[in-house]
Design a protein around this motif. Structure first.
Motif, PDB file in Angstrom:
ATOM      1  N   ILE A  70       6.276   1.275   0.927  1.00 11.54           N
ATOM      2  CA  ILE A  70       5.512   1.427  -0.294  1.00 11.54           C
ATOM      3  C   ILE A  70       6.317   1.259  -1.448  1.00 11.54           C
ATOM      4  N   ASP A  71       7.583   1.760  -1.352  1.00 11.19           N
ATOM      5  CA  ASP A  71       8.336   1.699  -2.566  1.00 11.19           C
ATOM      6  C   ASP A  71       8.758   0.203  -2.623  1.00 11.19           C
ATOM      7  N   GLN A  72       9.118  -0.600  -1.673  1.00 15.21           N
ATOM      8  CA  GLN A  72       9.177  -1.971  -1.760  1.00 15.21           C
ATOM      9  C   GLN A  72       8.015  -2.998  -2.494  1.00 15.21           C
ATOM     10  N   PHE A  73       6.933  -2.485  -2.092  1.00 14.38           N
ATOM     11  CA  PHE A  73       5.432  -2.981  -2.793  1.00 14.38           C
ATOM     12  C   PHE A  73       5.396  -2.815  -4.184  1.00 14.38           C
ATOM     13  N   TRP A  74       5.736  -1.706  -4.341  1.00 15.52           N
ATOM     14  CA  TRP A  74       5.551  -1.253  -5.765  1.00 15.52           C
ATOM     15  C   TRP A  74       6.559  -1.999  -6.612  1.00 15.52           C
ATOM     16  N   THR A  75       7.871  -2.043  -6.233  1.00 13.41           N
ATOM     17  CA  THR A  75       8.955  -2.785  -6.793  1.00 13.41           C
ATOM     18  C   THR A  75       8.747  -4.343  -6.866  1.00 13.41           C
ATOM     19  N   ASN A  76       8.182  -4.755  -5.707  1.00 14.32           N
ATOM     20  CA  ASN A  76       7.750  -6.217  -6.072  1.00 14.32           C
ATOM     21  C   ASN A  76       6.582  -6.510  -6.978  1.00 14.32           C
ATOM     22  N   ILE A  77       5.629  -5.556  -7.048  1.00 15.25           N
ATOM     23  CA  ILE A  77       4.593  -5.491  -8.039  1.00 15.25           C
ATOM     24  C   ILE A  77       5.102  -5.328  -9.396  1.00 15.25           C
TER      25      ILE A  77
END
Length: 68
Positions: A5-12
């Motif tokens: 989830i952290d990686q997803f929000w970082t990518n966004i």
């Protein structure tokens, strides 16, 4: 799970910042009629950010489809 989830929000966040930078360069180029460097940077940043955003959302969707 939290790391994904952290990686997803970082990518966004990276994609949104890239969009802001690209659109900002394009607007400054339109307003000031500056050299073509602003245009080139704006187009490259915007295109890369859109491609990155589509990639992140597509991989997120495909991962959630395979998890079901």
């Amino acid at each position: 799970m939290a790391k994904v989830i952290d990686q997803f929000w970082t990518n966004i966040t990276v994609a949104v910042i890239g969009l802001f930078v690209g659109i900002n360069n394009l607007l400054r180029w339109i307003k000031d009629q500056s050299d073509t460097r602003g245009l080139v940077l704006g187009v490259i940043c915007t295109l890369l950010a859109v491609i990155w955003l589509v990639y992140v959302l597509y991989t997120r969707k495909s991962k959630s489809d395979t998890a079901d």
